[in-house]
Design an enzyme around this catalytic site. Structure first.
Site, mmCIF file in Angstrom:
data_model
loop_
_atom_site.group_PDB
_atom_site.id
_atom_site.type_symbol
_atom_site.label_atom_id
_atom_site.label_comp_id
_atom_site.label_asym_id
_atom_site.label_seq_id
_atom_site.Cartn_x
_atom_site.Cartn_y
_atom_site.Cartn_z
ATOM 1 N N GLY A 179 0.841 -1.203 0.000
ATOM 2 C CA GLY A 179 0.000 0.000 0.000
ATOM 3 C C GLY A 179 0.873 1.249 0.000
ATOM 4 O O GLY A 179 0.689 2.163 -0.808
ATOM 5 N N HIS A 180 1.860 1.257 0.914
ATOM 6 C CA HIS A 180 2.801 2.385 0.944
ATOM 7 C C HIS A 180 3.539 2.488 -0.395
ATOM 8 O O HIS A 180 3.739 3.590 -0.923
ATOM 9 C CB HIS A 180 3.855 2.178 2.041
ATOM 10 C CG HIS A 180 3.313 2.120 3.438
ATOM 11 N ND1 HIS A 180 3.350 0.973 4.197
ATOM 12 C CD2 HIS A 180 2.736 3.066 4.217
ATOM 13 C CE1 HIS A 180 2.833 1.215 5.392
ATOM 14 N NE2 HIS A 180 2.440 2.473 5.435
ATOM 15 N N GLY B 222 -3.075 7.667 1.289
ATOM 16 C CA GLY B 222 -3.898 6.526 0.899
ATOM 17 C C GLY B 222 -5.365 6.756 1.224
ATOM 18 O O GLY B 222 -5.698 7.337 2.262
ATOM 19 N N GLN B 223 -6.206 6.258 0.324
ATOM 20 C CA GLN B 223 -7.648 6.305 0.571
ATOM 21 C C GLN B 223 -8.032 5.389 1.745
ATOM 22 O O GLN B 223 -9.076 5.561 2.360
ATOM 23 C CB GLN B 223 -8.360 5.834 -0.684
ATOM 24 C CG GLN B 223 -9.806 6.221 -0.749
ATOM 25 C CD GLN B 223 -10.325 5.996 -2.138
ATOM 26 O OE1 GLN B 223 -10.394 4.865 -2.615
ATOM 27 N NE2 GLN B 223 -10.677 7.059 -2.807
ATOM 28 N N LYS B 224 -7.158 4.435 2.050
ATOM 29 C CA LYS B 224 -7.354 3.523 3.181
ATOM 30 C C LYS B 224 -7.708 4.304 4.451
ATOM 31 O O LYS B 224 -8.554 3.886 5.233
ATOM 32 C CB LYS B 224 -6.063 2.715 3.363
ATOM 33 C CG LYS B 224 -5.832 2.111 4.706
ATOM 34 C CD LYS B 224 -6.652 0.870 4.867
ATOM 35 C CE LYS B 224 -6.319 0.047 6.081
ATOM 36 N NZ LYS B 224 -5.911 0.751 7.264
ATOM 37 N N SER C 287 -2.336 -3.215 5.791
ATOM 38 C CA SER C 287 -2.108 -2.320 6.919
ATOM 39 C C SER C 287 -0.915 -2.841 7.709
ATOM 40 O O SER C 287 -0.743 -4.064 7.837
ATOM 41 C CB SER C 287 -3.344 -2.308 7.823
ATOM 42 O OG SER C 287 -3.020 -1.764 9.081
HETATM 43 P P1 AMP Z 1 0.765 4.677 7.818
HETATM 44 O O1 AMP Z 1 2.177 4.202 7.720
HETATM 45 O O2 AMP Z 1 -0.194 3.631 8.254
HETATM 46 O O3 AMP Z 1 0.633 5.979 8.576
HETATM 47 O O4 AMP Z 1 0.317 5.023 6.318
HETATM 48 C C1 AMP Z 1 1.069 5.908 5.528
HETATM 49 C C2 AMP Z 1 0.287 6.217 4.285
HETATM 50 O O5 AMP Z 1 0.055 5.012 3.559
HETATM 51 C C3 AMP Z 1 -1.091 6.846 4.577
HETATM 52 O O6 AMP Z 1 -1.351 7.857 3.620
HETATM 53 C C4 AMP Z 1 -2.010 5.667 4.398
HETATM 54 O O7 AMP Z 1 -3.322 6.034 4.032
HETATM 55 C C5 AMP Z 1 -1.326 4.918 3.276
HETATM 56 N N1 AMP Z 1 -1.757 3.520 3.257
HETATM 57 C C6 AMP Z 1 -1.769 2.648 4.307
HETATM 58 N N2 AMP Z 1 -2.288 1.464 3.917
HETATM 59 C C7 AMP Z 1 -2.618 1.591 2.613
HETATM 60 C C8 AMP Z 1 -3.208 0.714 1.655
HETATM 61 N N3 AMP Z 1 -3.582 -0.529 1.955
HETATM 62 N N4 AMP Z 1 -3.409 1.190 0.402
HETATM 63 C C9 AMP Z 1 -3.048 2.463 0.074
HETATM 64 N N5 AMP Z 1 -2.487 3.332 0.928
HETATM 65 C C10 AMP Z 1 -2.279 2.899 2.182
#
Ligand code: AMP
Length: 287
Positions: free
Chosen positions: A40-41, A151-153, A189
């Site tokens: 995702g990242h 991310g839209q997540k 995630s």
């Molecule tokens: P985090 O490390 O969880 O703070 O996420 C960092 C970025 O990655 C944020 O903009 C999230 O929305 C994005 N992100 C996390 N999981 C996903 C995913 N499965 N698909 C797309 N983007 C994601």
């Protein structure tokens, strides 16, 4: 030309690398993360590479967005693996500062987007979005990117960041990229790593419920109230899952909808054991 890759921990080193890139006429893309990187990242990195010339990934587990009983201490921090992924993905610069660099004094100044930060995730995680909007603005001030990728997540988060940037005239363009899922539908995630084999199966109920909502609204012509009830029924019937919320909301205001519109989003938060998971699905009705 071989791709150059560097990591920096200080704000001075970050600024000078970004300044050099900009002086060479390159546009700067920024992907803020908390590390434990997954596909995702990396999809955000790909978008940043397509749309900008110099890609900065920030890796920082931000203490101010964790509640006192949340998982700050045990949040995964596989830094070496993350750096290898960034290098392989063509990232130009990783900024992975220490907490003391980002918060050298007891941070007294916070930014908050009222209203929108208090519903859904905000209602269940008091103070969370205040920490998120503050760190994102701080990172924008440190990196000074042209474009930032989210991310839209984390649907509510990207909405809040768009408000933050508009309200405070922050000179950055926000891009929101689609949620990347495992083949069976589970939204990727960093917190999925906490799930047991059984919990991993239980967690599928979230993406299943979103499909049910979409089918209810789009194929069966049901109302948001009916779609909401069907999601809740599916989730509460799943053993091992505790529902925090499941709703059909307006995709801009996040207010619960009674009547179907062309701009809806289904949003869910639930706990599987001690692991809290969120997922969402924008739903547009074709007219
Ligand atoms: P985090 O490390 O969880 O703070 O996420 C960092 C970025 O990655 C944020 O903009 C999230 O929305 C994005 N992100 C996390 N999981 C996903 C995913 N499965 N698909 C797309 N983007 C994601």
């Amino acid at each position: 030309m071989p791709h150059s890759f560097a990591t920096v921990q200080s704000i001075n080193d970050l600024r000078s690398a970004v300044r050099d890139a900009r002086q060479n006429g390159r546009t700067i893309g920024c992907v803020p993360t908390m590390g434990a990187l997954h596909d995702g990242h990396l999809s955000l990195v790909e978008a940043a590479r397509r749309e900008t010339d110099f890609v900065v990934v920030t890796i920082f587990v931000n203490p101010t967005q964790f509640g006192p009983s949340e998982d700050l201490a045990k949040y995964p921090r596989p830094l070496e693996a993350d750096l290898a992924k960034c290098r392989a993905a063509g990232v130009d610069l990783v900024f992975n500062p220490e907490v003391e660099t980002v918060y050298p004094t007891a941070n007294a100044t916070f930014v908050e987007v009222p209203g929108l930060s208090e519903v859904l995730e905000g209602a269940h995680r008091p103070g969370h979005f205040r920490g998120v909007t503050t760190i994102v603005l701080k990172l924008f001030n440190m990196v000074l990117p042209d474009v930032a990728f989210f991310g839209q997540k984390d649907y509510q988060q990207q909405l809040l960041i768009r408000h933050l940037v508009a309200d405070l005239n922050v000179p950055v363009r926000i891009r929101t990229c689609p949620t990347v899922r495992e083949p069976d539908g589970l939204a990727m995630s960093s917190r999925n790593a906490y799930l047991s084999t059984e919990g991993r199966q239980t967690a599928l109920a979230l993406s299943q419920a979103l499909k049910i909502a979409e089918q209810s609204l789009c194929d069966d012509g049901q109302s948001p109230a009916e779609a909401r009830a069907r999601m809740i029924e599916h989730l509460t019937a799943t053993p091992g899952l505790t529902l925090d919320y499941a709703t059909i909301a307006d995709s801009h205001s996040l207010e619960d909808l009674d009547e179907a519109t062309s701009e809806m989003v289904a949003l869910i938060a639930a706990r599987v054991g001690t692991t809290r998971l969120i997922d969402n699905q924008p739903i547009g009705l074709s007219s």
